[in-house]
Motif scaffolding. Structure first.
Motif, PDB file in Angstrom:
ATOM      1  N   ASN A 195       0.759  -1.288  -0.232  1.00 25.72           N
ATOM      2  CA  ASN A 195       0.278  -0.043   0.112  1.00 25.72           C
ATOM      3  C   ASN A 195       1.209   1.040  -0.050  1.00 25.72           C
ATOM      4  O   ASN A 195       0.925   2.066   0.519  1.00 25.72           O
ATOM      5  CB  ASN A 195      -1.476   0.513   1.093  1.00 25.72           C
ATOM      6  N   PRO A 196       1.766   0.866  -1.356  1.00 27.21           N
ATOM      7  CA  PRO A 196       2.720   3.005  -0.781  1.00 27.21           C
ATOM      8  C   PRO A 196       2.175   3.706  -1.371  1.00 27.21           C
ATOM      9  O   PRO A 196       2.511   4.943  -0.693  1.00 27.21           O
ATOM     10  CB  PRO A 196       3.691   2.111  -1.858  1.00 27.21           C
ATOM     11  N   GLU A 197       1.068   3.800  -2.146  1.00 27.43           N
ATOM     12  CA  GLU A 197      -0.111   4.913  -2.461  1.00 27.43           C
ATOM     13  C   GLU A 197      -1.334   4.979  -1.067  1.00 27.43           C
ATOM     14  O   GLU A 197      -1.685   6.229  -1.471  1.00 27.43           O
ATOM     15  CB  GLU A 197      -0.466   4.731  -3.623  1.00 27.43           C
ATOM     16  N   GLY A 198      -0.814   4.279  -0.070  1.00 32.45           N
ATOM     17  CA  GLY A 198      -2.478   4.850   0.971  1.00 32.45           C
ATOM     18  C   GLY A 198      -3.335   4.089   0.838  1.00 32.45           C
ATOM     19  O   GLY A 198      -4.645   3.545   1.724  1.00 32.45           O
ATOM     20  N   TRP A 199      -3.162   3.118   0.210  1.00 35.48           N
ATOM     21  CA  TRP A 199      -4.264   1.946  -0.278  1.00 35.48           C
ATOM     22  C   TRP A 199      -4.133   0.916  -0.907  1.00 35.48           C
ATOM     23  O   TRP A 199      -2.883   1.043  -1.046  1.00 35.48           O
ATOM     24  CB  TRP A 199      -5.689   2.075  -1.316  1.00 35.48           C
ATOM     25  N   SER A 200      -4.332  -0.482  -0.586  1.00 38.00           N
ATOM     26  CA  SER A 200      -4.139  -1.227  -0.447  1.00 38.00           C
ATOM     27  C   SER A 200      -4.040  -1.863  -2.258  1.00 38.00           C
ATOM     28  O   SER A 200      -5.894  -1.765  -2.557  1.00 38.00           O
ATOM     29  CB  SER A 200      -4.346  -2.423   0.475  1.00 38.00           C
TER      30      SER A 200
END
Length: 249
Positions: free
Chosen positions: A105-110
């Protein structure tokens, strides 16, 4: 996020294939050979009244590769991994999953990919990871598998809650869309064949090419069978993350 994915699928506006039989395996597949997919893992969740079913692949003596929705985090749920399921009930080894999953989840979502850590197991077949010097292209045939429903309901509606199939099911499908980035899903490719499909319960199982895992079946299953291509997470896009988390070379 799960609701968003359902809404995206409903918004595709594709037509239903009225020729699909109501008696299909993994829809349109066959029993996997007894020598195939010995690394397949059954992931079960239960809260005493409800159950969930997913697939996964043992890629390391301590790590299972699956999709992000195959973990029940709600209070009262127990998550269990069963290995050696393809070799029959007498060979099953079950593990209660006590460690939190590792999600990408590097963008804040899985993204639709997840790693589960289990107690180290011995003498268990491991799934071969992909040779990413070759990337799947349109027309390549991948083998999908799973233990989800082997039939559909009225009007080809997918069946949400069923007992695992009596035998692991395999189906060959050509790639119809090469790897691309899809918001809320991640890096995916698609496969589709007439009267063939994946079902609820098959999510997390492997998509195999040349004997290696190139994909993980996404949980985005349309409500009606064979109305759109199967979405598959592109494992090659996540190999650096998988190696860093598991220690695999």
């Amino acid at each position: 996020m799960a609701l968003l994915k359902v809404l995206l699928l409903l918004g595709l506006g594709v037509s239903v294939n009225s020729d699909v039989s109501l008696q299909k395996r993994i829809l349109g597949g066959h029993n996997c050979a007894d020598t195939e997919r010995l690394y397949h893992v059954r992931l079960e969740g239960s809260n005493g009244t409800q159950t969930s079913l997913c697939g996964g692949s043992l890629i390391h003596p301590q790590w299972i590769l699956t999709t992000d929705t195959c973990w029940k985090s709600e209070t009262g749920w127990i998550n269990i991994a069963k290995i050696d399921v393809h070799q029959g009930p007498s060979r099953w080894r079950a593990f209660i999953l006590r460690k939190d999953p590792v999600v990408y989840n590097p963008e804040g979502w899985s993204h639709d990919i997840m790693l589960l850590k289990i107690r180290k197991v011995a003498n268990a077949p491991l799934a071969p990871l992909p040779d990413c010097s070759y990337r799947l292209k349109i027309g390549d045939t991948v083998q999908l598998a799973g233990e989800g429903a082997t039939t559909t309901g009225p009007n080809n509606l997918q069946i949400f809650s069923v007992a695992p199939a009596k035998h692991l099911q395999c189906v060959d499908m050509p790639v119809v869309e090469a790897s691309h980035f899809l918001p809320t899903y991640g890096h995916v490719f698609s496969a589709k064949a007439q009267n063939k499909d994946v079902c609820y319960g098959d999510a997390g199982s492997a998509a195999v090419f040349n004997g290696k895992i190139y994909g993980v079946i996404s949980p985005g299953v349309p409500h009606r069978a064979c109305e759109s291509a199967a979405s598959i997470v592109d494992v090659c896009e996540y190999m650096d993350w998988i190696r860093a988390r598991t220690g695999l070379k």
